[in-house]
Design an enzyme around this catalytic site. Sequence first.
Site, PDB file in Angstrom:
ATOM      1  N   GLU A   1       0.776  -1.268   0.005  1.00 16.30           N
ATOM      2  CA  GLU A   1      -0.132   0.131   0.130  1.00 16.30           C
ATOM      3  C   GLU A   1       0.898   1.383   0.066  1.00 16.30           C
ATOM      4  OE1 GLU A   1      -2.594  -0.327   3.264  1.00 16.30           O
ATOM      5  OE2 GLU A   1      -3.844  -1.819   2.370  1.00 16.30           O
TER       6      GLU A   1
ATOM      7  N   GLU B   1      -6.333 -10.861  -1.576  1.00 14.07           N
ATOM      8  CA  GLU B   1      -6.777 -10.329  -0.198  1.00 14.07           C
ATOM      9  C   GLU B   1      -8.350 -10.517  -0.514  1.00 14.07           C
ATOM     10  OE1 GLU B   1      -5.596  -7.206   2.074  1.00 14.07           O
ATOM     11  OE2 GLU B   1      -3.317  -7.788   1.863  1.00 14.07           O
TER      12      GLU B   1
HETATM   13  C1  XIL Z   1      -6.429  -6.185   8.019  1.00 15.38           C
HETATM   14  C2  XIL Z   1      -6.866  -7.351   9.121  1.00 15.38           C
HETATM   15  O1  XIL Z   1      -7.724  -8.273   8.281  1.00 15.38           O
HETATM   16  C3  XIL Z   1      -7.330  -7.002  10.279  1.00 15.38           C
HETATM   17  O2  XIL Z   1      -7.491  -7.877  11.193  1.00 15.38           O
HETATM   18  C4  XIL Z   1      -6.570  -5.947  11.055  1.00 15.38           C
HETATM   19  O3  XIL Z   1      -7.022  -5.319  11.898  1.00 15.38           O
HETATM   20  C5  XIL Z   1      -6.224  -4.820   9.990  1.00 15.38           C
HETATM   21  O4  XIL Z   1      -5.680  -5.423   8.891  1.00 15.38           O
HETATM   22  N1  XIL Z   1      -4.685  -4.721   3.604  1.00 15.38           N
HETATM   23  C6  XIL Z   1      -3.897  -5.402   4.145  1.00 15.38           C
HETATM   24  C7  XIL Z   1      -4.361  -6.398   5.281  1.00 15.38           C
HETATM   25  O5  XIL Z   1      -3.008  -5.500   3.525  1.00 15.38           O
HETATM   26  O6  XIL Z   1      -3.126  -6.488   5.992  1.00 15.38           O
HETATM   27  C8  XIL Z   1      -5.402  -5.789   6.039  1.00 15.38           C
HETATM   28  O7  XIL Z   1      -5.678  -6.950   7.075  1.00 15.38           O
HETATM   29  C9  XIL Z   1      -6.518  -5.535   5.028  1.00 15.38           C
HETATM   30  C10 XIL Z   1      -6.205  -4.448   4.368  1.00 15.38           C
END
Ligand code: XIL
Length: 322
Positions: free
Chosen positions: A138, A246
Amino acid sequence: MENKYYLGVALPAYMFGRWETFGPVVTENFNSYTCENEMKPEAILVKPEAGGEPSMDFKRSMPAVQRAIEEGVKMRLHTLVWHSQTPRWFFTKDYSDEGELVDRETMLGRMEWYIKGVLGHFCGEYPGLFYAVDVVNEAFDVGDGDENGVRKKNSLWYETIGPDFIYMAFKYARMYAPEYLKLFYNDYSCMYKDDLILQHLSDAKRDGLIDGIGMQSHLSVGEDLDKFFSAARKFLDAGYELQMTELDVGIKEVNDETLAKQGEYYRRLREFADGLAENGENFTSLTVWGVNDATSWRRRESPLLFDAEMKEKPAYRGFMRK
Ligand code: XIL
């Protein structure tokens, strides 16, 4: 079709303690695990006592690693360099939460130490278990970025090192990663910033430091999937390995109609992935960000394949193309 790419799932640590609930569905459907939080810097970095040096502790990731080995599946390593879930003390002169930030050279040293340590641990202790690592997560955002769209807001990596922290992270990762481990740049909303991403990664690509782009794929019903697919093709055409890392698809309210629409989204995404693989494109992994709605980070949008009772949703049937 025998799957030509990894089919993955993100798992929070507590699921390994309730494997009788989650295990059957996980082992039946997936052959790649990502730790939802346990391999992030805040889970690994250990703050030193006053005057001391930081260390790393990998115990929070152990249940996942052990389970993956036991089930004979592979893992993605998520994530090394990210503005979020990384403690502020790691960037300060005295390793205190409030301290003054260090200079660029010092932070580059800490970055190298961290990347070397994490890759050394996971690839040294478990050779071949991991096939990809999100080196940088990100880093681009027009709204929260500098004049070139590099995320600046809340990014202590940017503040201490400057915008080339991205290139430097890939440089260190390449130095310390075994050859089989693919180095990924991972981001959200890729379809709205595909050109920006490609433009900024081009130096690292030219220098052979990066292998692939991970499209996080946190989607919502109503978004334009054709736009998503064309961004994916753009990344492939630019010579990157591609993964969806994701995936989840949110809906505003739960009723038969929205659940069916969500199912269609999952079906189209899976068909697209299968099509890429069948055409011999460099598409290698598709990971869903969690198991069921009740445990999702977007639980209010019911974005996953199983409901609170672990029953298959239309999303599951779409995803499995049943
Ligand atoms: C999120 C998790 O799912 C949560 O449990 C945590 O509180 C915050 O992070 N982008 C990413 C992930 O790269 O690591 C994130 O995961 C969601 C957005």
